[in-house]
Design an enzyme around this catalytic site. Structure first.
Site, short mmCIF file in Angstrom:
data_model
loop_
_atom_site.label_atom_id
_atom_site.label_comp_id
_atom_site.label_asym_id
_atom_site.label_seq_id
_atom_site.Cartn_x
_atom_site.Cartn_y
_atom_site.Cartn_z
N GLN A 55 -11.51 9.41 -45.93
CA GLN A 55 -10.07 9.63 -45.85
C GLN A 55 -9.57 9.69 -44.41
O GLN A 55 -8.49 9.18 -44.09
CB GLN A 55 -9.69 10.93 -46.58
N GLU A 70 10.40 -9.76 -17.49
CA GLU A 70 9.05 -9.31 -17.14
C GLU A 70 8.60 -8.17 -18.03
O GLU A 70 7.47 -8.17 -18.55
CB GLU A 70 9.02 -8.87 -15.67
N PRO A 108 0.81 -1.23 0.00
CA PRO A 108 0.00 0.00 0.00
C PRO A 108 0.85 1.28 0.00
O PRO A 108 0.44 2.30 -0.56
CB PRO A 108 -0.82 -0.13 1.29
N PHE A 131 -2.43 -5.26 -4.96
CA PHE A 131 -2.43 -5.33 -6.43
C PHE A 131 -1.73 -6.61 -6.92
O PHE A 131 -1.02 -6.58 -7.92
CB PHE A 131 -1.74 -4.11 -7.06
#
Length: 381
Positions: A281, A244, A128, A156
């Site tokens: 276009q 990663e 946090p 998370f």
């Protein structure tokens, strides 16, 4: 892709995985989005078919596959949906820590179940009060005889709610100077007393990707759960961040390619003022611009895949790719939604999901601001 050393067996693997996902993932993906997680039976099916950690040595259940197999898995998963990113995290981000830094005993204990799909893995870095600034994490691991007592909170965490094994970043030396030399990694198994999972976090996007908080209250783990050496955790993290961030870059370029493809199809079918909107276009120029940038991005990320496979250190380049490609994917999402008009804002259209799913890619695996800081530092600025 043409510049990468794909062989016939790679193509067979890709086609097999694509057929598998068409049968086992695509029909159920909306349901997984609603329930906010991918069911365990899907993980086991992935394992049964050899789609989990194929690069691991045969003695643990893998088949010594090269990194191109990982590229294929990540690309095909992204084509289904970004919410499947937890599979890539398990395959190519978390399990490599066990393989590279684990003892023989640890490898024999944990790798086979990661490959079979019986064990889902996660890595717990963010707290946090500490994200990119890992040296200032507050989760501690205190030595007590032949055990460590772990206290702290992580947030998370991708795969967090489903995870059976979590690689947890802890402080083992609060007095270390510099602070990062006091960081160590531990493997904590689900069900360990004191280890609890918070409720699944409600996110803007990537709903199929389960994310939650993890709480550690006087969690006792044997010293054998220390991964590698005490105090080397930060260096292990830095060692694996190249791959990663490359995985994130691969996902970003595939997402951009998918969004342009579905938008080209839509603009050919949608009519306005008596003609397909693809005939205007402005539509043509927008799609031409995006296709050009995506082609440049694809060429770059493929070159980095080749270098990574050759063992080249590409910290600067992969940082460039991570920020530029995730920013590109977000721009493509906005432009493609605009070209869908009002329908692009409707959940029944894939571009709406893609729009919300791609937003966080510029934040996780190190925010794009951190990527620019790394690039600048390595330019000796």
């Amino acid at each position: 892709m043409k510049n990468l050393p794909y062989k016939k067996e790679h193509d067979i693997f890709r086609q097999s995985l694509r057929r598998f996902l068409e049968k086992e993932a695509l029909p159920f993906y909306d349901e997984w989005e609603q329930q906010n997680y991918i069911p365990r039976n899907f993980w086991r099916k992935l394992g049964e078919q050899g789609y989990l950690c194929p690069w691991v040595d045969e003695q643990y259940g893998g088949f010594n596959a090269d990194f191109l197999y990982s590229v294929i898995v990540n690309e095909e998963m992204e084509k289904v949906g970004t919410g499947l990113i937890g599979v890539g995290l398990h395959n190519d981000i978390v399990t490599p820590y066990l393989d590279s830094f684990g003892s023989e005993e640890q490898k024999k204990r944990w790798l086979p179940s990661c490959i079979s799909g019986e064990a889902i893995s996660a890595i717990a870095m963010t707290e946090p009060g500490a994200g990119s600034d890992l040296a200032n994490i507050r989760t501690t691991a205190r030595k007590d005889g032949d055990e460590y007592i772990i206290n702290g909170e992580k947030t998370f965490i991708t795969n967090g709610h489903s995870a059976d094994l979590v690689v947890v970043v802890c402080k083992t030396n609060l007095e270390a100077n510099p602070a990062h030399k006091g960081i160590s990694l531990f493997v904590i198994e689900n069900g360990t007393p004191g280890f609890t999972k918070g409720k699944k976090i409600k996110k803007v996007g990537q709903h199929a990707n389960d994310t939650c908080e993890l709480i550690f209250e006087d969690v006792r783990v044997p010293a054998s759960h220390l991964l590698g050496e005490e105090g080397k955790g930060f260096y292990y993290l830095m060692d694996k961040l190249q791959q990663e961030r490359l995985v994130v870059a691969i996902g970003a370029i595939v997402a951009a390619e998918q969004m342009v493809d579905i938008t080209v199809d839509y603009t050919k079918q949608r009519r306005a003022f008596g003609q397909p909107i693809s005939a205007f276009q402005n539509t043509q120029f927008k799609l031409a611009e995006m296709a050009t940038e995506i082609n440049i991005g694809r060429t770059y990320v493929d070159s980095l895949i080749a270098k990574h496979m050759d063992g080249v250190e590409i910290i600067t380049e992969v940082s460039m790719a991570k920020w530029w490609l995730t920013d590109l994917a977000k721009k493509v999402a906005t432009e493609c939604m605009q070209l869908h008009g009002g329908y692009g804002y409707m959940e029944e259209y894939e571009i709406a999901r893609r729009f919300r799913d791609v937003a966080v890619t510029s934040i996780y695996a190190g925010s794009n601001e951190i990527m620019k800081t790394i690039i600048a530092k390595r330019m000796e600025l």
